[in-house]
Design an enzyme around this catalytic site. Structure first.
Site, mmCIF file in Angstrom:
data_model
loop_
_atom_site.group_PDB
_atom_site.id
_atom_site.type_symbol
_atom_site.label_atom_id
_atom_site.label_comp_id
_atom_site.label_asym_id
_atom_site.label_seq_id
_atom_site.Cartn_x
_atom_site.Cartn_y
_atom_site.Cartn_z
ATOM 1 N N TYR A 72 -1.838 5.981 -11.183
ATOM 2 C CA TYR A 72 -1.115 6.661 -10.115
ATOM 3 C C TYR A 72 -2.052 7.596 -9.335
ATOM 4 O O TYR A 72 -3.252 7.597 -9.525
ATOM 5 C CB TYR A 72 0.087 7.407 -10.696
ATOM 6 N N LEU A 131 0.857 -1.188 0.000
ATOM 7 C CA LEU A 131 0.000 0.000 0.000
ATOM 8 C C LEU A 131 0.888 1.231 0.000
ATOM 9 O O LEU A 131 1.920 1.254 0.669
ATOM 10 C CB LEU A 131 -0.903 -0.029 1.237
ATOM 11 N N ASN A 132 0.490 2.286 -0.771
ATOM 12 C CA ASN A 132 1.123 3.586 -0.558
ATOM 13 C C ASN A 132 0.092 4.706 -0.605
ATOM 14 O O ASN A 132 -0.883 4.639 0.153
ATOM 15 C CB ASN A 132 2.359 3.819 -1.429
ATOM 16 N N ASP A 133 0.229 5.721 -1.410
ATOM 17 C CA ASP A 133 -0.520 6.972 -1.274
ATOM 18 C C ASP A 133 -2.032 6.787 -1.107
ATOM 19 O O ASP A 133 -2.661 6.055 -1.882
ATOM 20 C CB ASP A 133 -0.326 7.849 -2.508
ATOM 21 N N ARG A 169 2.176 15.293 -12.178
ATOM 22 C CA ARG A 169 1.236 14.268 -11.711
ATOM 23 C C ARG A 169 0.487 14.701 -10.446
ATOM 24 O O ARG A 169 0.675 15.774 -9.919
ATOM 25 C CB ARG A 169 1.976 12.960 -11.445
ATOM 26 N N ASP A 170 -0.387 13.788 -9.989
ATOM 27 C CA ASP A 170 -1.095 13.875 -8.711
ATOM 28 C C ASP A 170 -2.104 15.031 -8.688
ATOM 29 O O ASP A 170 -2.025 15.934 -7.847
ATOM 30 C CB ASP A 170 -0.109 14.025 -7.540
ATOM 31 N N GLU A 226 5.757 16.623 -5.090
ATOM 32 C CA GLU A 226 4.753 15.586 -5.297
ATOM 33 C C GLU A 226 3.525 15.826 -4.423
ATOM 34 O O GLU A 226 3.576 16.520 -3.417
ATOM 35 C CB GLU A 226 5.335 14.199 -4.971
#
Length: 474
Positions: free
Chosen positions: A99, A38-40, A168-169, A222
């Site tokens: 992402y 798991l991440n963001d 991104r993001d 980020e």
């Protein structure tokens, strides 16, 4: 990995879940992956009374790999449902991973914006100025569980010409009847920044302006979040490429915020000094959303990319990483304060005021009339020390490479400590500062010991029960 491939590998996932059950470091009141990595946190929102928590997810490996969006829901922040993965890389514009991204609610519909990752492999690339696509993609959902089509909104050619391939993001911010899309970016001169696009309809976007610091502050920003708290605007982001400065900026990548004054119409802004959001070893990619009560709620990734330290004990059981406790954000002048959500008090079972604290999963609260020096020993290998106005978290004996993190305090007034099986979160002076870290002690009972030159105002600790995960293994 499309949905069909995922479903074909559920037996493999069930084997991983069995290994996880035997791990004494499995977290009890934090969200972890059902299996794997798991991440963001992504797409956080409350919709019709249900809080949706999506997250970057690699279900069949505890290491970095192809990314899906996993999905938890909760109505009370105590009981969660482990839902089916929500988003898969199944079009050519996101074929190498869906992402990070965010959610925006408008007219009884959720707009999800995310980055579709594409990585070229036909020849040698540097993957900074070439070899990568970072496509901004939209999906819309009436319920948070399903959607019909993906719409590509922006490609690399739609970003300013001086940008690298790293844009991104996306996150959406509404102000005075206009919509603004915030994107983290790295330019061709290796300067971190945020790009802002403008729209009237949430689907057609035009480049509007860029935000950066007068002097270079890292090569990439980020996971940006532009948020407004009590009339004050803050830009939360994760700058990469900042050198350590004494006890500050000790992690490989930073996690913090800039106070911001901005005039969108005139495209003018004044950016304040960067302030670290959390001083722990394991904090990155926080995301903030506004719930139906109007609260600003933050969840972060209890991890960090490219760190020297490891999570070997959980990797051996085929899982890695977690999300932080949910936190409500408030602001006093240019400072953000973080407090565990009030709902988390429902985790408390017994209340104790004796110094002996030998339980495993606990919340410990200190408040001081006066504190000159202070040393707390938690479990068999965690130390908190306060001396000469410096509070130090020491995990050298249980950190798998984690050693010390420090913060300067004018005064030590209060500590609120949450100990899960393999994590610690410390909220200092009502959340003015925070330490978030993983830890792997041999003995999990708290074994509280403290000495020092202080006068206590109050001391109390609570046993904490586990989150209930419906459709899951806990």
């Amino acid at each position: 990995m499309n949905k069909k491939e995922y479903l074909s590998r559920l037996d493999e996932q069930n084997k991983i879940k069995k290994l996880m059950k035997d791990d004494k470091y499995l977290l009890n009141f934090h969200l972890i992956p059902p299996s794997g990595w798991l991440n963001d946190p992504n797409g956080l929102c409350e919709f019709k009374g249900i809080n949706h928590i999506y997250y970057q997810y690699t279900p069949f490996s505890a290491e970095w790999g192809m990314k899906l969006w996993g999905h938890y829901t909760t109505e009370d922040w105590i009981t969660y449902k482990d839902e089916e993965p929500f988003l898969f890389p199944d079009i050519k514009e996101d074929k190498d991973g869906v992402y990070s991204g965010s959610a925006f609610i408008k007219d009884d519909e959720i707009y999800f914006y995310y980055t579709g990752n594409v990585k070229y492999t036909d020849k040698k690339y540097n993957y900074i100025s070439d070899g990568r696509e970072q496509n901004t993609i939209l999906i819309k959902s009436k319920d948070g569980f399903s959607y019909k089509d993906k719409k590509v909104l922006l490609k690399n050619t739609d970003y300013p010409k001086d940008m690298s391939c790293h844009v991104r993001d996306p996150q959406i911010f509404e102000k005075q009847g206009n919509y603004y899309m915030i994107l983290g970016a790295r330019d061709l001169d290796d300067i971190g920044c945020v790009l802002i696009y403008q729209s009237k309809d949430l689907e057609n976007w035009n480049y509007h302006m860029k935000i950066t610091t007068p002097k270079k502050f890292g090569y990439m920003w980020e996971c940006p979040n532009l948020i407004e708290i009590s009339g004050q605007i803050f830009l939360i982001c994760c700058p990469q490429g900042i050198e350590q400065d004494g006890i500050n900026y000790a992690n490989i990548y930073q996690c913090g915020y800039f106070p911001l004054e901005i005039d969108f119409e005139r495209k003018e802004y004044k950016i304040g000094k960067f302030i670290e959001l959390d001083r722990g070893f394991d904090i990155y990619a926080p995301q903030v959303f506004t719930d139906e009560e109007g609260r600003k709620i933050l969840l972060g990734w209890m991890g960090i990319p490219d760190a020297e330290y490891t999570n070997k004990p959980t990797i051996e059981h085929k899982w890695q990483h977690a999300l932080t406790l949910p936190r409500e954000l408030k602001a006093i002048e240019n400072k953000i304060y973080q407090s565990p959500l009030k709902e988390l008090s429902k985790l408390r079972t017994t209340e104790n005021r004796e110094i002996i604290c030998d339980s495993e999963n606990v919340e410990i609260n200190f408040s001081f009339k006066k504190c000159i020096e202070f040393k707390i020993e938690l479990r068999d290998s965690i130390e908190l020390n306060y001396k000469n106005n410096i509070l130090t978290l020491n995990l050298e004996k249980c950190g798998y490479g984690r050693k010390e993190r420090k913060v300067y305090l004018k005064n030590l007034e209060s500590l609120q400590i949450f100990l899960d099986n393999s994590s610690i979160e410390v909220f200092i002076n009502s959340g003015a500062e925070v330490f978030t870290s993983r830890c792997y002690c041999n003995k999990l009972n708290s074994n509280l010991k403290f000495i020092g030159n202080y006068i206590l105002k109050d001391f109390v600790w609570y046993n904490l029960k586990n989150f209930k995960i419906e459709n899951g293994e806990r």
